[in-house]
Design an enzyme around this catalytic site. Structure first.
Site, PDB file in Angstrom:
ATOM      1  N   ASP A   1       2.133  -5.187   8.751  1.00  0.00           N
ATOM      2  CA  ASP A   1       1.004  -4.269   8.614  1.00  0.00           C
ATOM      3  C   ASP A   1      -0.259  -5.131   8.527  1.00  0.00           C
ATOM      4  O   ASP A   1      -0.430  -5.900   7.577  1.00  0.00           O
ATOM      5  CB  ASP A   1       1.199  -3.419   7.353  1.00  0.00           C
TER       6      ASP A   1
ATOM      7  N   ARG B   1     -12.368  -4.844  -6.368  1.00  0.00           N
ATOM      8  CA  ARG B   1     -12.045  -5.391  -5.059  1.00  0.00           C
ATOM      9  C   ARG B   1     -13.312  -5.552  -4.226  1.00  0.00           C
ATOM     10  O   ARG B   1     -14.018  -4.573  -3.971  1.00  0.00           O
ATOM     11  CB  ARG B   1     -11.066  -4.428  -4.368  1.00  0.00           C
TER      12      ARG B   1
ATOM     13  N   PHE C   1       0.865  -1.183   0.000  1.00  0.00           N
ATOM     14  CA  PHE C   1       0.000   0.000   0.000  1.00  0.00           C
ATOM     15  C   PHE C   1       0.905   1.238   0.000  1.00  0.00           C
ATOM     16  O   PHE C   1       1.867   1.303   0.760  1.00  0.00           O
ATOM     17  CB  PHE C   1      -0.883  -0.030   1.257  1.00  0.00           C
TER      18      PHE C   1
ATOM     19  N   TYR D   1     -10.311   1.573  11.058  1.00  0.00           N
ATOM     20  CA  TYR D   1     -11.569   1.863  10.333  1.00  0.00           C
ATOM     21  C   TYR D   1     -11.924   0.834   9.269  1.00  0.00           C
ATOM     22  O   TYR D   1     -12.900   1.004   8.563  1.00  0.00           O
ATOM     23  CB  TYR D   1     -11.512   3.264   9.703  1.00  0.00           C
ATOM     24  N   LYS D   2     -11.121  -0.218   9.121  1.00  0.00           N
ATOM     25  CA  LYS D   2     -11.463  -1.248   8.130  1.00  0.00           C
ATOM     26  C   LYS D   2     -12.306  -2.336   8.822  1.00  0.00           C
ATOM     27  O   LYS D   2     -13.392  -2.029   9.283  1.00  0.00           O
ATOM     28  CB  LYS D   2     -10.185  -1.756   7.470  1.00  0.00           C
TER      29      LYS D   2
HETATM   30  C1  LIG Z   1      -5.605   1.320   4.761  1.00  0.00           C
HETATM   31  C2  LIG Z   1      -4.133   1.126   4.843  1.00  0.00           C
HETATM   32  C3  LIG Z   1      -3.311   2.109   5.395  1.00  0.00           C
HETATM   33  C4  LIG Z   1      -3.909   3.394   5.865  1.00  0.00           C
HETATM   34  O1  LIG Z   1      -3.019   4.257   6.456  1.00  0.00           O
HETATM   35  P1  LIG Z   1      -3.537   5.560   7.196  1.00  0.00           P
HETATM   36  O2  LIG Z   1      -2.330   6.217   7.647  1.00  0.00           O
HETATM   37  O3  LIG Z   1      -4.434   5.108   8.324  1.00  0.00           O
HETATM   38  O4  LIG Z   1      -4.326   6.372   6.209  1.00  0.00           O
HETATM   39  C5  LIG Z   1      -1.951   1.837   5.503  1.00  0.00           C
HETATM   40  N1  LIG Z   1      -1.425   0.669   5.067  1.00  0.00           N
HETATM   41  C6  LIG Z   1      -2.199  -0.291   4.516  1.00  0.00           C
HETATM   42  C7  LIG Z   1      -1.597  -1.580   4.067  1.00  0.00           C
HETATM   43  C8  LIG Z   1      -3.563  -0.088   4.367  1.00  0.00           C
HETATM   44  O5  LIG Z   1      -4.326  -1.017   3.822  1.00  0.00           O
END
Ligand SMILES: *Cc1c(COP(=O)(O)O)cnc(C)c1O
Length: 419
Positions: A206, A378, A134, A231-232
């Protein structure tokens, strides 16, 4: 519809009914407030609203903030919220109490971990990271690497053992996502962690796409560091705080760079210089967003009494059944997600040249998924509020969108800011 297709559909409908009737976590659906007529397959981007959260947040606003005012730091233990809620998250990801702090964003927590890990392995300058990660994980790593003088070496997770064989004694940290946010591939956390540690390096996972749907087993697999999102699948609400895990054995050496007053050993002594708190509290920075923190705390109650092994089994059953439905109803579908259960997170990703428009056409039918560059449809399957009947209905909608060429309509091809 041909006789064969009608027979397939009848068979799938019967299977969905039987699977839902035998589902030990089906009752959790009542814990969520979802709009009528929506099949929500985006709980991996923004989890649905748990039904008890609005009243809990209203109470925090009216009673704790409105009436009890500043005293709430003590009387409602606002001060203890990051580690108290951290323990609740820990119960879902296999961490004993006292190793998780909730707060900040995943991006900020990654930064703390990258710099702290480089300080924990002073002679080693290499961080191994997935080129398909990500973006924020890569971007923050670039920032931390520039500050801490680190070299980033890219490797897909399954190539990490090779990198370790070649350059293991230079590697400070292996930083990977547990589940690939695009394809939904679940990587071998126990095996890669063991290989990393055998080379003398630290592991950082992560958990953004596994917390709340995969048991993870942070302690069981001796993970060193981890971060994840609130938030997921944890359903904490838009912008909910994230979390950071530091194994107890590393907390004394976790020298993170954001030395704010909430991470101080004696925050109210107002001393002139920083001294880190004992334990996981040193991962804290400044005043947390309490409305969001306490919304997350209430949201986590949606997991009360649920066993993560059962949640994982339900998740695999949903994604597995959806793939089965696609085989019959959308036989041309190109899967990006591995079929093997041990390699699959909680989503099914499909490749399609007009993926963006297909997602928009599905949304118009009440099937909410999302698009990810370059060609990914997705579809996230949150096991607490989705049924096998929902999975079948989603596959039917997809089949109809493609059969009717609905995705070729001009209104579905214009992109919004957030995809
Ligand atoms: C959703 C997600 C993030 C989000 O990062 P924020 O700093 O909370 O916006 C980071 N890494 C991964 C792999 C994600 O899926």
């Amino acid at each position: 519809m041909s006789t064969d297709a009608a027979a397939d559909l009848a068979g799938l409908t019967a299977r969905a009914t039987a699977l839902d009737a035998a589902d030990p976590v089906a009752h959790a659906r009542e814990r969520f407030a979802l709009p009528e007529g929506v099949i929500y397959l985006d709980g991996n981007s923004l989890g649905a609203l748990p039904a008890s959260v609005p009243a809990a947040v209203a109470d925090v606003v009216r009673q704790q903030w409105g009436t009890d005012l500043i005293a709430s730091w003590n009387t409602h233990d606002w001060w203890g919220a990051p580690t108290r809620i951290g323990d609740a998250v820990g119960a879902l990801v296999g961490s004993a109490a006292g190793q998780i702090s909730v707060g900040d964003t995943t991006s900020v927590n990654l930064f703390k971990c990258y710099v702290a890990a480089s300080r924990m392995r002073p002679g080693r300058r290499v961080v191994v990271s997935d080129p398909g990660v990500f973006p924020t994980d890569q971007y923050v790593l670039e920032g931390a690497a520039a500050l801490a003088g680190l070299e980033i070496v890219h490797s897909r997770p399954d190539g990490v053992p090779d990198v370790l064989r070649e350059r293991g004694d230079e590697v400070a940290l292996v930083s990977l996502s547990h589940v690939d946010y695009r394809t939904g591939e679940l990587w071998d956390l126990p095996g890669i962690t063991a290989a990393t540690q055998a080379a003398g390096a630290l592991s950082l996972w992560d958990l953004c796409h596994s917390a709340g749907v995969v048991p993870v087993g942070l302690d069981e697999h001796s993970v060193d560091l981890a971060v994840g999102c609130g938030y997921k699948y944890l359903n904490g609400g838009p912008g909910a705080p994230a979390f950071v895990y530091v194994a107890t054995r590393h907390q004394g050496d976790f020298d993170q760079p954001l030395t704010g007053w909430h991470g101080h050993a004696r925050p109210f002594a107002m001393e002139g210089s920083f001294a880190p708190a004992e334990g996981i509290a040193r991962a804290r920075v400044g005043t947390p967003p309490l409305l969001s923190m306490l919304a997350l705390e209430e949201a986590l109650r949606a997991y009360d009494g649920l066993d993560m092994t059962q949640v994982r089994a339900k998740s695999l059953s949903l994604t597995g059944f959806f793939v089965e439905c696609l085989r019959d109803l959308v036989p041309d579908a190109v899967l990006a997600t591995p079929l093997d259960d041990v390699r699959r997170g909680s989503q099914v990703a499909l490749r399609h040249p007009q993926a963006y428009a297909v997602v928009q056409a599905l949304i118009a039918r009440g099937v909410i998924g999302d698009f990810r560059e370059p060609d990914i449809i997705r579809l996230g399957f949150a096991p607490l509020y989705l049924s096998h009947a929902d999975a079948l209905a989603a596959a039917q909608h997809l089949a109809e969108v493609l059969a009717n060429d609905e995705h070729l309509e001009a209104r579905f091809t214009t992109r919004s800011t957030v995809t």
